[in-house]
Write a protein that holds these residues in place. Sequence first.
Motif, mmCIF file in Angstrom:
data_model
loop_
_atom_site.group_PDB
_atom_site.id
_atom_site.type_symbol
_atom_site.label_atom_id
_atom_site.label_comp_id
_atom_site.label_asym_id
_atom_site.label_seq_id
_atom_site.Cartn_x
_atom_site.Cartn_y
_atom_site.Cartn_z
ATOM 1 N N LEU A 207 0.829 -1.208 0.000
ATOM 2 C CA LEU A 207 0.000 0.000 0.000
ATOM 3 C C LEU A 207 0.863 1.257 0.000
ATOM 4 O O LEU A 207 0.570 2.224 -0.722
ATOM 5 N N LEU A 208 1.926 1.246 0.791
ATOM 6 C CA LEU A 208 2.800 2.419 0.846
ATOM 7 C C LEU A 208 3.478 2.668 -0.498
ATOM 8 O O LEU A 208 3.608 3.816 -0.930
ATOM 9 N N ALA A 213 3.574 6.066 -5.530
ATOM 10 C CA ALA A 213 3.479 6.251 -6.972
ATOM 11 C C ALA A 213 2.700 7.508 -7.337
ATOM 12 O O ALA A 213 2.906 8.078 -8.414
ATOM 13 N N ILE A 214 1.819 7.967 -6.427
ATOM 14 C CA ILE A 214 1.039 9.175 -6.711
ATOM 15 C C ILE A 214 1.412 10.328 -5.784
ATOM 16 O O ILE A 214 0.957 11.448 -5.985
ATOM 17 N N PHE A 215 2.241 10.045 -4.781
ATOM 18 C CA PHE A 215 2.687 11.093 -3.851
ATOM 19 C C PHE A 215 4.195 10.920 -3.649
ATOM 20 O O PHE A 215 4.653 10.277 -2.725
ATOM 21 N N SER A 216 4.947 11.490 -4.564
ATOM 22 C CA SER A 216 6.384 11.246 -4.642
ATOM 23 C C SER A 216 7.188 11.643 -3.407
ATOM 24 O O SER A 216 8.261 11.064 -3.191
ATOM 25 N N PRO A 217 6.777 12.608 -2.576
ATOM 26 C CA PRO A 217 7.612 12.965 -1.419
ATOM 27 C C PRO A 217 7.925 11.816 -0.476
ATOM 28 O O PRO A 217 8.939 11.847 0.218
ATOM 29 N N ILE A 218 7.070 10.793 -0.418
ATOM 30 C CA ILE A 218 7.354 9.684 0.496
ATOM 31 C C ILE A 218 8.108 8.547 -0.197
ATOM 32 O O ILE A 218 8.368 7.520 0.425
ATOM 33 N N ARG A 219 8.483 8.766 -1.453
ATOM 34 C CA ARG A 219 9.171 7.700 -2.186
ATOM 35 C C ARG A 219 10.523 7.380 -1.583
ATOM 36 O O ARG A 219 10.960 6.229 -1.593
ATOM 37 N N VAL A 220 11.187 8.379 -1.036
ATOM 38 C CA VAL A 220 12.496 8.120 -0.433
ATOM 39 C C VAL A 220 12.375 7.173 0.748
ATOM 40 O O VAL A 220 13.314 6.426 1.070
ATOM 41 N N ILE A 221 11.199 7.170 1.394
ATOM 42 C CA ILE A 221 10.964 6.250 2.510
ATOM 43 C C ILE A 221 10.603 4.868 1.984
ATOM 44 O O ILE A 221 11.179 3.854 2.400
ATOM 45 N N THR A 222 9.651 4.813 1.057
ATOM 46 C CA THR A 222 9.211 3.515 0.548
ATOM 47 C C THR A 222 10.310 2.785 -0.214
ATOM 48 O O THR A 222 10.333 1.553 -0.252
ATOM 49 N N ASP A 223 11.237 3.547 -0.811
ATOM 50 C CA ASP A 223 12.324 2.910 -1.550
ATOM 51 C C ASP A 223 13.332 2.226 -0.639
ATOM 52 O O ASP A 223 14.190 1.473 -1.122
ATOM 53 N N HIS A 224 13.235 2.490 0.666
ATOM 54 C CA HIS A 224 14.193 1.897 1.603
ATOM 55 C C HIS A 224 13.497 1.081 2.688
ATOM 56 O O HIS A 224 14.076 0.825 3.744
ATOM 57 N N LEU A 225 12.271 0.670 2.433
ATOM 58 C CA LEU A 225 11.585 -0.226 3.351
ATOM 59 C C LEU A 225 12.214 -1.617 3.283
ATOM 60 O O LEU A 225 12.870 -1.969 2.293
#
Length: 282
Positions: A207-208, A213-225
């Motif tokens: 889900l994250l 994919a639609i809210f890029s600011p949190i991508r740096v977090i999801t990319d390192h889960l």
Amino acid sequence: MNDVIACTRAEFARLRRWPAFWILLSTWLVLNLVFAYLFNYLAYTTGSSSRMSNGQPREILLQQMLPAAVPEVFTQGMAMFGGALMLVLGALVTGSGYGWGTWKTVFTQGPSRTRVAGGTVLALAVVVVALVLSAFVVDTGVAAIIGAMQHQSPALPGAGRALLGIVTGTVILGMWTLAGALIGVLARGPALAVGLGLVWVLVVENLLRGVAAIFSPIRVITDHLPGTAAGSLAGAMRTVSGASTPGVLDTLSRPASFVVLAVYVVVFTVAMIWTLRRRDMA
């Protein structure tokens, strides 16, 4: 150090008499064979390109079932399904210490909590390495049989490629096992720990990543889960383009995935030991 070794031996004595332990390991080995070889073999022999084979041509399916492809193939199911099962194992191992009341007895009469936790971590590490090596050997044997039946080359993977696959599998499954062990300690029981862990692996991270994919600011977090790093490390082993395996990603490079997973291994281990030391057992 002698106390840690003694605690490790005691943990092994408990695990090898525990049916759930063998059921989980056997389940992973069976699922590994089913998804990596059985479905692909059925698709190859019937000439159908099914969803189970990711729509790959018959020639590619055959190459993926030969011994030379084992390092790539046996790591693909570790990012999600294998990781989920090992997370369950870690949660059961530590959570049952609370649920059965064994840790309360050990902590009041035996070695220090740090040494007991160290023995548990060491025992889990040995289990992970043994499981990965067993899966590699079993997959190589099955691939050799398939190759002989289809009159293909029995060539084994290169030593470097085989070692890379084994290290990749060990790091992925080790990270998920320690994650489960930490959740088991935090939850003080196996049932809640298993439920929380599976929800995280199978639902929350997906889900994250969808939100990212639609809210890029949190991508740096999801990319390192944890799941992203594990999936990226498994994805780095792929040689066939277009293949799609649940949980296998290409978000991070292999070096970055190794670093992120190593950090998680250290963090999960330290957090588990610190929690055991600081928390009242009552």
